[in-house]
Structure formats: structure tokens, C-alpha cells
Design an enzyme around this catalytic site. Structure first.
Site, short mmCIF file in Angstrom:
data_model
loop_
_atom_site.label_atom_id
_atom_site.label_comp_id
_atom_site.label_asym_id
_atom_site.label_seq_id
_atom_site.Cartn_x
_atom_site.Cartn_y
_atom_site.Cartn_z
N THR A 1 1.39 -0.98 -0.02
CA THR A 1 -0.28 0.29 0.39
C THR A 1 1.30 1.67 -0.09
O THR A 1 1.98 0.98 0.40
CB THR A 1 -1.15 -0.33 1.22
OG1 THR A 1 -1.87 1.53 1.56
CG2 THR A 1 0.12 -0.64 2.32
N TYR B 1 -2.06 0.88 10.82
CA TYR B 1 -1.87 -0.46 9.30
C TYR B 1 -0.44 -0.12 8.72
O TYR B 1 -0.16 -1.57 7.98
CB TYR B 1 -3.10 0.25 8.66
CG TYR B 1 -3.55 -0.24 7.74
CD1 TYR B 1 -3.92 -1.54 6.97
CD2 TYR B 1 -3.12 0.88 5.89
CE1 TYR B 1 -3.92 -2.06 5.71
CE2 TYR B 1 -3.19 0.26 4.72
CZ TYR B 1 -3.32 -1.10 4.29
OH TYR B 1 -3.70 -1.42 3.52
C1 UGA Z 1 -7.27 3.53 1.59
C2 UGA Z 1 -7.13 2.50 1.70
O1 UGA Z 1 -8.71 2.12 3.00
C3 UGA Z 1 -6.37 1.20 2.51
O2 UGA Z 1 -6.71 0.48 3.01
C4 UGA Z 1 -5.12 1.78 1.36
O3 UGA Z 1 -4.11 1.00 1.95
C5 UGA Z 1 -4.91 2.94 0.82
O4 UGA Z 1 -5.77 3.85 1.49
C6 UGA Z 1 -3.61 3.68 0.54
O5 UGA Z 1 -3.02 3.84 -0.61
O6 UGA Z 1 -2.36 3.05 0.83
P1 UGA Z 1 -7.34 6.32 2.50
O7 UGA Z 1 -6.29 6.94 1.67
O8 UGA Z 1 -7.72 6.60 3.73
O9 UGA Z 1 -6.90 4.09 2.22
O10 UGA Z 1 -8.57 6.13 1.24
P2 UGA Z 1 -10.00 6.24 1.34
O11 UGA Z 1 -11.22 6.07 2.58
O12 UGA Z 1 -10.81 6.44 0.07
O13 UGA Z 1 -9.82 7.87 2.24
C7 UGA Z 1 -9.44 8.83 1.10
C8 UGA Z 1 -9.38 10.56 1.75
O14 UGA Z 1 -10.75 10.53 2.18
C9 UGA Z 1 -8.50 10.27 3.09
O15 UGA Z 1 -7.83 11.62 3.12
C10 UGA Z 1 -9.93 10.51 3.98
O16 UGA Z 1 -9.26 11.52 5.51
C11 UGA Z 1 -10.87 11.00 3.72
N1 UGA Z 1 -12.67 10.46 3.64
C12 UGA Z 1 -12.82 9.43 4.42
C13 UGA Z 1 -13.07 11.76 4.32
O17 UGA Z 1 -12.75 12.90 4.33
N2 UGA Z 1 -14.29 11.02 4.87
C14 UGA Z 1 -14.65 9.88 4.96
O18 UGA Z 1 -15.38 9.60 4.70
C15 UGA Z 1 -13.29 9.24 4.23
#
Ligand code: UGA
Length: 316
Positions: A127, A150
């Protein structure tokens, strides 16, 4: 080739099985224990349902920590190790135990199996979270400084792969995925949450100011790259970023979703989520040269496909 995919019922795992089966030379064994995670078992069973009758697909419900390798690994050419507990924001507190068990111990046990019963390639799903906070485009030589438990668990998995590669010649390839999205996306991830909330006419929650950016990778692009690793030559021992076609901020993505729905949604700004980098941005030149990878899907197309999937499966 005979290919084992661990975590086959997951978001990326199920798409990967589908992609591999498009090659008539491949037989795929999908393994999954349906361990409790952010995606309900009902949704994971749904992810695989259409493959269960495929003549070249076999499903095994099995926990990697309880597997008898001699029953599984002989005759396997390629192992794709996607099983694990995903999610950055849920890896704090006591919940980290499950990350240790399923991301670290299970990886080590599978590597033990591949030491005893050698395979041609062991492809480990890692990741972007292993990098931590970086500025600009990140290539695979960048330092790894995860910000979340994680990320630590996945980086430890990578290190275990390297240990078994060094000592036992396990033919390891590490692929680092960048925020994958599209149909069957996990319900804890941003786009799935935003789409669900819009459909239910509920406000969406934004962590921080929403100007954080991600190198969003459409799942079909991602699995095209992963599947190419099965036959690509000269990749053993390599670590390869798999990024997307388009980087964007969370706010920009919300605007695209609103445009597709033709509606506006109330935004609730929360504190910044713990353990997240502000920006991710993959240098994919290695994937381009080693895997012939070229992401095809822009955010508008990819988000449209994810919205259609969620609308078609409202009960999942
Ligand atoms: C994702 C996956 O969940 C991980 O398992 C993976 O390993 C990771 O990508 C990676 O590429 O390393 P993340 O980037 O947090 O993690 O993905 P999202 O859940 O799609 O979040 C994207 C962004 O949206 C983040 O900055 C998060 O803080 C934000 N977000 C998320 C919000 O603002 N509101 C929400 O309700 C959820």
C-alpha cells in the site's frame, strides 16, 4: 498457470480473480476465511458469487493461520497475497491486534509455506500507506515511514517477504496500491461513504479541510497491473507502485459525485483523521516499464461506475 489468490472475496481480490480468469491459460484458486472486517460477509460473498460456477475457479474457505500447506501449495505456480485487514483509520487502539494477526502472522505463515513448496512468483499486495508523508511524486526508492499502525503492519509484511526472499529465494514481487476505488469498494472508504450518504440524504463527513489529495486508482486499472505481474519477466525482487490516472482532492471528488447525482450534499468538517498523509502521488514509471501499465480510467468514469454498482446493490 495455477494461481492462488488469498483474500479472494475482498474488493480488489474479487476483481483480480475475474481479471485472471479472462486468460484461458489460468486456473484460479480463491482463498478466503471471511474474517470480520469493514466489509460485511454478505457483501464479500456477493463479490464472488458470479465466479463460483466458473469452470476454472475454485473457492476454498480457509484461514491462512490454519492452513496445511501440503494440501494447497504443491502445483501452485503463482501466489497473490491480498488477504489482510485493510483500513488506515481503524488500525488504532486494541484493534491493532487483528492487523498483527492477519497482516503480519498470516503473511509469515504463507511465506513459510512457499519456502517448503516453492512457487514461481509470490506477489504481495502492499500500500501507499508505507510511505508516510511525502511531497511530490513518490518512487519506490523513497523512504518508508508509515504514519499509521496499518501502514506499519503492511510494511512489516513487505519486510517479511524480503527476509524469505533473501534466505529462501522466495520469488517475491511487492506491489504498492494507491487508494483504489470503483465497484465493490469497501464501505469504510471515502467514496463509498459519500455515495451512500448522498443516497440517504445524509450529510457527508470530511476529515480535515478536504484539500488532502489522493492518487485514486480505479480498480480495473489496478487489477490489470496486478494480473500482468503473473507473466511479466524480470520483476522478481522488485517493488512497484500502482497509481491511478488522476490525482484529486477529497473536495474535488465530492463535487464530481454531486454533479453525477445532480444534487448538492451537506458537508460536515471533522478533525483531521489520525495517521493519514496529506498527499499521495505515485511515480508509476516502473509499472509502465515492467508491467506495461497505463491507467485508463479517469475519476468521472470510475466514480460513475462505483455509483451504479452501489445503486444496483442497495442492500449490501
Ligand atoms: C485507502 C485504503 O483504505 C487503504 O486500505 C489503502 O491501503 C490506502 O488507501 C492506500 O492507498 O495506502 P485512504 O487513502 O484513507 O486509504 O482511502 P479513503 O478511505 O478512500 O480516503 C480518502 C481520503 O478521504 C482520506 O484523506 C480520508 O481522510 C478522506 N475521507 C474518508 C473523508 O474525508 N471522509 C470520509 O468519510 C472518509
Amino acid at each position: 498457470m495455477k494461481i492462488l489468490v488469498t483474500g479472494a472475496s475482498g474488493f480488489i481480490g474479487s476483481h483480480l480473480c475475474e481479471q485472471l480468469l479472462q486468460d484461458e491459460n489460468h486456473n484460479v484458486i480463491g482463498l478466503d476465511a471471511y474474517i470480520k472486517s469493514s466489509t460485511p460477509v454478505k457483501a464479500r460473498k456477493h463479490n464472488l458469487a458470479h465466479l463460483l460456477h466458473h469452470p476454472r475457479f475454485t473457492f476454498i474457505k480457509q484461514d491462512l493461520l490454519k492452513t496445511n500447506w501440503e494440501n494447497l501449495l504443491p502445483n501452485i505456480d503463482i501466489v497473490y497475497h491480498l488477504a489482510g485487514i485493510p483500513g488506515v483509520r481503524s488500525s488504532w487502539g486494541k484493534d491493532f491486534k487483528t492487523y498483527i494477526k492477519n497482516n503480519i502472522e498470516a503473511t509469515q505463515q504463507l511465506l513459510e509455506g512457499c519456502r517448503q513448496f516453492p512457487v514461481k512468483k509470490f506477489i504481495y499486495a502492499s500500500t501507499s500507506s508505507v510511505y508516510g508523508e511525502k511531497t511530490g511524486q513518490v518512487n519506490e526508492a523513497a523512504t518508508t515511514e508509515p504514519l499509521s499502525p496499518y501502514g506499519v503492519s503492511k510494511l512489516t509484511g513487505e519486510q517479511l517477504c524480503k527476509v524469505y526472499a533473501h534466505n529462501d529465494n522466495v520469488p517475491v514481487v511487492i506491489l504498492r496500491f494507491f487508494t483504489v476505488y470503483g465497484p465493490r469498494q469497501r464501505p469504510d472508504m471515502a467514496f463509498h461513504r459519500f455515495i451512500n450518504h448522498i443516497m440517504q440524504n445524509k450529510p457527508i463527513t470530511i476529515y480535515g479541510d478536504g484539500n488532502q489529495t489522493r492518487d485514486f486508482t480505479y480498480v480495473k486499472d489496478c487489477v490489470t497491473a496486478i494480473a500482468a505481474a503473473a507473466t511479466a519477466e524480470g520483476i522478481i525482487g522488485q517493488t512497484i507502485n500502482i497509481g491511478g490516472k488522476e490525482r484529486a482532492s477529497v473536495l474535488e471528488c465530492i463535487s464530481i459525485i454531486e454533479e453525477i447525482f445532480g444534487t448538492k450534499v451537506e458537508r460536515q468538517f471533522m478533525g483531521k483523521a489520525y495517521g493519514e498523509p496529506r498527499h499521495t502521488w505515485a511515480d508509476i514509471s516502473k509499472a509502465q516499464s515492467l508491467l506495461g501499465y497505463e491507467p485508463q480510467t479517469d475519476l468521472r468514469q470510475g466514480l460513475r461506475a462505483e455509483i451504479i454498482d452501489i445503486c444496483n446493490n442497495p442492500s449490501l
